[in-house]
Every structure is written in C-alpha cells, then in structure tokens.
Design a protein around this motif. Structure first.
Motif, PDB file in Angstrom:
ATOM      1  N   ALA A  26       0.809  -1.214   0.000  1.00  0.00           N
ATOM      2  CA  ALA A  26       0.000   0.000   0.000  1.00  0.00           C
ATOM      3  C   ALA A  26       0.844   1.268   0.000  1.00  0.00           C
ATOM      4  CB  ALA A  26      -0.923   0.005   1.226  1.00  0.00           C
ATOM      5  N   ALA A  27       2.143   1.143   0.277  1.00  0.00           N
ATOM      6  CA  ALA A  27       2.980   2.332   0.395  1.00  0.00           C
ATOM      7  C   ALA A  27       3.080   3.047  -0.952  1.00  0.00           C
ATOM      8  CB  ALA A  27       4.376   1.955   0.880  1.00  0.00           C
ATOM      9  N   PRO A  28       2.519   4.254  -1.061  1.00  0.00           N
ATOM     10  CA  PRO A  28       2.556   4.982  -2.335  1.00  0.00           C
ATOM     11  C   PRO A  28       3.824   5.806  -2.477  1.00  0.00           C
ATOM     12  CG  PRO A  28       1.240   6.172  -0.760  1.00  0.00           C
ATOM     13  CD  PRO A  28       1.741   4.934  -0.048  1.00  0.00           C
ATOM     14  N   GLY A  29       4.038   6.352  -3.660  1.00  0.00           N
ATOM     15  CA  GLY A  29       5.169   7.234  -3.884  1.00  0.00           C
ATOM     16  C   GLY A  29       4.900   8.624  -3.330  1.00  0.00           C
ATOM     17  N   ASP A  30       5.887   9.456  -3.381  1.00  0.00           N
ATOM     18  CA  ASP A  30       5.763  10.827  -2.892  1.00  0.00           C
ATOM     19  C   ASP A  30       5.954  11.810  -4.041  1.00  0.00           C
ATOM     20  OD1 ASP A  30       5.339  10.251  -0.178  1.00  0.00           O
ATOM     21  OD2 ASP A  30       7.477   9.908   0.114  1.00  0.00           O
ATOM     22  N   ALA A  31       5.426  13.016  -3.849  1.00  0.00           N
ATOM     23  CA  ALA A  31       5.594  14.081  -4.828  1.00  0.00           C
ATOM     24  C   ALA A  31       5.572  15.415  -4.100  1.00  0.00           C
ATOM     25  CB  ALA A  31       4.477  14.033  -5.874  1.00  0.00           C
ATOM     26  N   ALA A  32       6.313  16.387  -4.627  1.00  0.00           N
ATOM     27  CA  ALA A  32       6.375  17.710  -4.007  1.00  0.00           C
ATOM     28  C   ALA A  32       6.701  18.747  -5.075  1.00  0.00           C
ATOM     29  CB  ALA A  32       7.420  17.742  -2.902  1.00  0.00           C
ATOM     30  N   PRO A  52      11.013  27.867   0.558  1.00  0.00           N
ATOM     31  CA  PRO A  52      10.306  27.739  -0.707  1.00  0.00           C
ATOM     32  C   PRO A  52       8.920  28.392  -0.672  1.00  0.00           C
ATOM     33  CG  PRO A  52      10.177  25.682   0.508  1.00  0.00           C
ATOM     34  CD  PRO A  52      11.096  26.576   1.286  1.00  0.00           C
ATOM     35  N   PHE A  53       8.563  29.039  -1.782  1.00  0.00           N
ATOM     36  CA  PHE A  53       7.259  29.679  -1.901  1.00  0.00           C
ATOM     37  C   PHE A  53       6.257  28.706  -2.538  1.00  0.00           C
ATOM     38  CE2 PHE A  53      10.324  33.173  -1.932  1.00  0.00           C
ATOM     39  CZ  PHE A  53       9.773  34.026  -0.987  1.00  0.00           C
ATOM     40  N   ALA A  54       5.050  28.706  -2.011  1.00  0.00           N
ATOM     41  CA  ALA A  54       3.951  27.870  -2.526  1.00  0.00           C
ATOM     42  C   ALA A  54       4.341  26.397  -2.562  1.00  0.00           C
ATOM     43  CB  ALA A  54       3.520  28.343  -3.912  1.00  0.00           C
ATOM     44  N   ALA A  55       4.741  25.868  -1.420  1.00  0.00           N
ATOM     45  CA  ALA A  55       5.149  24.464  -1.350  1.00  0.00           C
ATOM     46  C   ALA A  55       3.933  23.543  -1.291  1.00  0.00           C
ATOM     47  CB  ALA A  55       6.031  24.237  -0.140  1.00  0.00           C
ATOM     48  N   ALA A  56       3.892  22.558  -2.175  1.00  0.00           N
ATOM     49  CA  ALA A  56       2.822  21.560  -2.199  1.00  0.00           C
ATOM     50  C   ALA A  56       3.422  20.174  -2.018  1.00  0.00           C
ATOM     51  CB  ALA A  56       2.042  21.632  -3.506  1.00  0.00           C
ATOM     52  N   ASP A  57       2.625  19.247  -1.466  1.00  0.00           N
ATOM     53  CA  ASP A  57       3.112  17.905  -1.188  1.00  0.00           C
ATOM     54  C   ASP A  57       1.964  16.914  -1.366  1.00  0.00           C
ATOM     55  OD1 ASP A  57       3.774  15.503   0.710  1.00  0.00           O
ATOM     56  OD2 ASP A  57       5.664  16.581   0.492  1.00  0.00           O
ATOM     57  N   VAL A  79       2.129  35.423  -9.927  1.00  0.00           N
ATOM     58  CA  VAL A  79       1.500  34.340  -9.160  1.00  0.00           C
ATOM     59  C   VAL A  79       2.260  33.017  -9.357  1.00  0.00           C
ATOM     60  CG1 VAL A  79      -0.590  32.969  -8.870  1.00  0.00           C
ATOM     61  CG2 VAL A  79      -0.758  35.423  -9.285  1.00  0.00           C
ATOM     62  N   ILE A  80       2.413  32.297  -8.248  1.00  0.00           N
ATOM     63  CA  ILE A  80       3.014  30.968  -8.268  1.00  0.00           C
ATOM     64  C   ILE A  80       1.927  29.943  -7.947  1.00  0.00           C
ATOM     65  CG2 ILE A  80       4.682  29.418  -7.189  1.00  0.00           C
ATOM     66  CD1 ILE A  80       6.330  31.894  -6.472  1.00  0.00           C
ATOM     67  N   ASP A  81       1.791  28.929  -8.791  1.00  0.00           N
ATOM     68  CA  ASP A  81       0.833  27.844  -8.567  1.00  0.00           C
ATOM     69  C   ASP A  81       1.568  26.520  -8.528  1.00  0.00           C
ATOM     70  OD1 ASP A  81      -1.803  29.093  -8.484  1.00  0.00           O
ATOM     71  OD2 ASP A  81      -1.431  29.632 -10.568  1.00  0.00           O
ATOM     72  N   THR A  82       1.249  25.684  -7.550  1.00  0.00           N
ATOM     73  CA  THR A  82       1.884  24.376  -7.447  1.00  0.00           C
ATOM     74  C   THR A  82       0.851  23.307  -7.121  1.00  0.00           C
ATOM     75  OG1 THR A  82       2.372  24.672  -5.095  1.00  0.00           O
ATOM     76  CG2 THR A  82       4.085  25.342  -6.662  1.00  0.00           C
ATOM     77  N   SER A  83       1.173  22.068  -7.479  1.00  0.00           N
ATOM     78  CA  SER A  83       0.328  20.928  -7.131  1.00  0.00           C
ATOM     79  C   SER A  83       1.179  19.671  -7.048  1.00  0.00           C
ATOM     80  CB  SER A  83      -0.788  20.737  -8.161  1.00  0.00           C
ATOM     81  OG  SER A  83      -0.254  20.416  -9.434  1.00  0.00           O
ATOM     82  N   ALA A  84       0.758  18.750  -6.195  1.00  0.00           N
ATOM     83  CA  ALA A  84       1.427  17.452  -6.051  1.00  0.00           C
ATOM     84  C   ALA A  84       0.356  16.442  -5.668  1.00  0.00           C
ATOM     85  CB  ALA A  84       2.518  17.512  -4.985  1.00  0.00           C
ATOM     86  N   GLU A  85       0.200  15.406  -6.465  1.00  0.00           N
ATOM     87  CA  GLU A  85      -0.890  14.463  -6.224  1.00  0.00           C
ATOM     88  C   GLU A  85      -0.450  13.029  -6.403  1.00  0.00           C
ATOM     89  OE1 GLU A  85      -3.754  15.860  -9.005  1.00  0.00           O
ATOM     90  OE2 GLU A  85      -2.629  15.198 -10.766  1.00  0.00           O
ATOM     91  N   ALA A 209       9.874  20.624  -9.243  1.00  0.00           N
ATOM     92  CA  ALA A 209       8.929  19.522  -9.048  1.00  0.00           C
ATOM     93  C   ALA A 209       9.706  18.238  -8.798  1.00  0.00           C
ATOM     94  CB  ALA A 209       8.030  19.370 -10.268  1.00  0.00           C
ATOM     95  N   THR A 210       9.269  17.471  -7.799  1.00  0.00           N
ATOM     96  CA  THR A 210       9.918  16.199  -7.468  1.00  0.00           C
ATOM     97  C   THR A 210       8.883  15.081  -7.459  1.00  0.00           C
ATOM     98  OG1 THR A 210      11.631  17.267  -6.133  1.00  0.00           O
ATOM     99  CG2 THR A 210      11.239  14.936  -5.729  1.00  0.00           C
ATOM    100  N   CYS A 211       9.227  13.944  -8.054  1.00  0.00           N
ATOM    101  CA  CYS A 211       8.292  12.816  -8.150  1.00  0.00           C
ATOM    102  C   CYS A 211       8.977  11.486  -7.908  1.00  0.00           C
ATOM    103  CB  CYS A 211       7.689  12.744  -9.555  1.00  0.00           C
ATOM    104  SG  CYS A 211       6.468  13.992  -9.945  1.00  0.00           S
ATOM    105  N   GLY A 212       8.225  10.591  -7.275  1.00  0.00           N
ATOM    106  CA  GLY A 212       8.510   9.172  -7.301  1.00  0.00           C
ATOM    107  C   GLY A 212       9.621   8.702  -6.378  1.00  0.00           C
TER     108      GLY A 212
END
Length: 254
Positions: A26-32, A52-57, A79-85, A209-212
């Motif tokens: 069940a352990a999923p990956g991470d993203a930020a 960091p500005f507008a940090a998402a996780d 404007v800074i927009d971020t997302s991590a899903e 952006a960081t993934c996986g």
C-alpha cells in the motif's frame, strides 16, 4: 475439535502473512513542488534567503498558491501555482510548479536582465518509470543569448565577467536522487564567485517539481485486493483442512 483448529490455524497463518505484507503493497510514492527558493550571499555582506514559496506535497497540502515574490534587485515574480498528487489506485504521482511574470535582476548589470512570462516544471512517476520536463514561455535572456521554450535536460548557459565564469544557469535541470525520485528545476542559477567574489555565491531555483518513484497499486486489504486475498486464503486453507481430516482418519481407534 483438533480438525477444526488445524484448519483455522492455516487460515490464521495466511491471514497474518497478508496483513504483514499489506503496508508494503500500500505504500505509495511521494511528490512535491515549489515555485521559488533562494539562498544567496551577496557582496558587502548582504544575504538573501527565502522560500520555498507555494510548497505543495502529495501528503498535503496538495495545492498551493503564492501572490508573488518581491525582492528588489534580485527577483520579482507574479503568481506561483503548485500541485502534487498521488493516485492510490495506480501508485503513480505527479507534481507541477508554475511561476508567472518572472524578472531576474540579480545579474542585470552583466546580462541586461532575464525575464519570462511563465516558468514551469513538472514530473510524473508511474510503474514504467519517472519522467520530467520544463517549459519556458516568453523567455528573454538579454545578453546571454537564447534557449528553447522546451529546453533539453541540463541545458546550461555560463555567465562570465572578464573571461572568468561568475555564474551558470541550468534550464530543465533533472536530478536523479538516491531514493529513485526525480527533481526537475525549470531554472537553477548558481553564483560561483568569480572575480574577487564580485557577484557573491549561492543558488536560486525557479519552479521545482519532485516525483517518485511510484508506489505499488491497490492495497491488499481493500477493493480488488481484498477479493484476491480471499481467493488465496481459499486455495491454501481448503487443502490444509483436507489434509488434517485425512490425518485424523488415519489414526487407529484405541
């Protein structure tokens, strides 16, 4: 009674095995992601550290917005927009950082100023692997020349003064981390001192952006995994019970 306990013991042993392995499955990956971060040591003892500005996780908050950075003579943005899903069904993750109306005046006297309408980085991690990219819309590098709107990974521009390198700018910087994840920095400026440290030292990153890597899909204890688990229990438990019955019948009566 002994027959019934033997069958239940088989069930319990297999159930314990499934429960023990469920967390790993069940352990999923991470993203930020974040829009801007800088740590600079400038001439005359001036230091600038921000972000960091507008940090998402992926673990929350999964989205963030910042109105804009305002550091005169260093960096201003819109404007800074971020997302991590994370998609728990597939184990995949995705992150994105977008910074609008960028104006980098840190080396203006040398470069004439660097600006862009949008600076964006994104990455995705699936069971097939981790990928990333950067997009630079309306980029103007002044005296530094030109760079494609979709630069190749690791595109680097050196900045020199009097023939001595004082800084470098990496576009679409892609860093493979030790844990298997990928970090994409749309723009990474490094001050390396140079002529008597005339411009200072330090780093400035725009849109990161960081993934996986991706996690494993479908936890064993829920959804489709539950039915698979029950099927496995049946395959093992029924033969175990039948074998116990045969052993019981083989014991001669006293």
């Amino acid at each position: 009674m002994r027959v019934r306990m033997t069958g239940l013991a088989g069930l319990a042993a297999i159930a314990a095995l499934l429960v023990g392995t469920a967390p790993a499955s069940a352990a999923p990956g991470d993203a930020a992601a974040h829009g801007a971060k800088l740590g600079l040591s400038l001439p005359a003892g001036n230091a600038v550290s921000a972000g960091p500005f507008a940090a998402a996780d992926a673990n929350g908050p999964t989205t963030d917005t910042f109105a804009g950075v305002d550091l005169p003579d260093v960096l201003t943005t819109g404007v800074i927009d971020t997302s991590a899903e994370r998609d728990d069904k597939t184990g995949g993750v995705h992150s994105r950082a977008s910074t609008a109306d960028v104006r980098l005046d840190l080396l203006k006297a040398i470069t004439g100023g660097v600006s862009a309408e949008v600076v964006e980085a994104e990455c995705s991690a699936t069971q097939k692997g981790v990928t990333g990219s950067a997009k630079l819309t309306g980029l103007d590098l002044g005296e530094l020349g030109t760079v494609d709107a979709d630069p190749a990974p690791g595109t680097t521009v050196d900045v020199d003064l009097g023939g001595v390198d004082i800084a470098k700018v990496v576009f679409n910087e892609q860093i493979r981390n030790a844990d298997g994840s990928l970090t994409v920095n749309a723009v990474h400026l490094t001050l390396i001192g140079g002529v008597l440290g005339s411009v200072g030292t330090g780093d400035l990153v725009l849109s990161s952006a960081t993934c996986g890597p991706a996690g494993l899909p479908i936890p064993m204890a829920s959804g489709a995994g539950l039915w698979i688990g029950l099927g496995v229990l049946g395959l093992f438990a029924v033969p175990a019970t039948a074998a116990a019955i045969r052993r019981r019948r083989a014991i001669p009566a006293v």
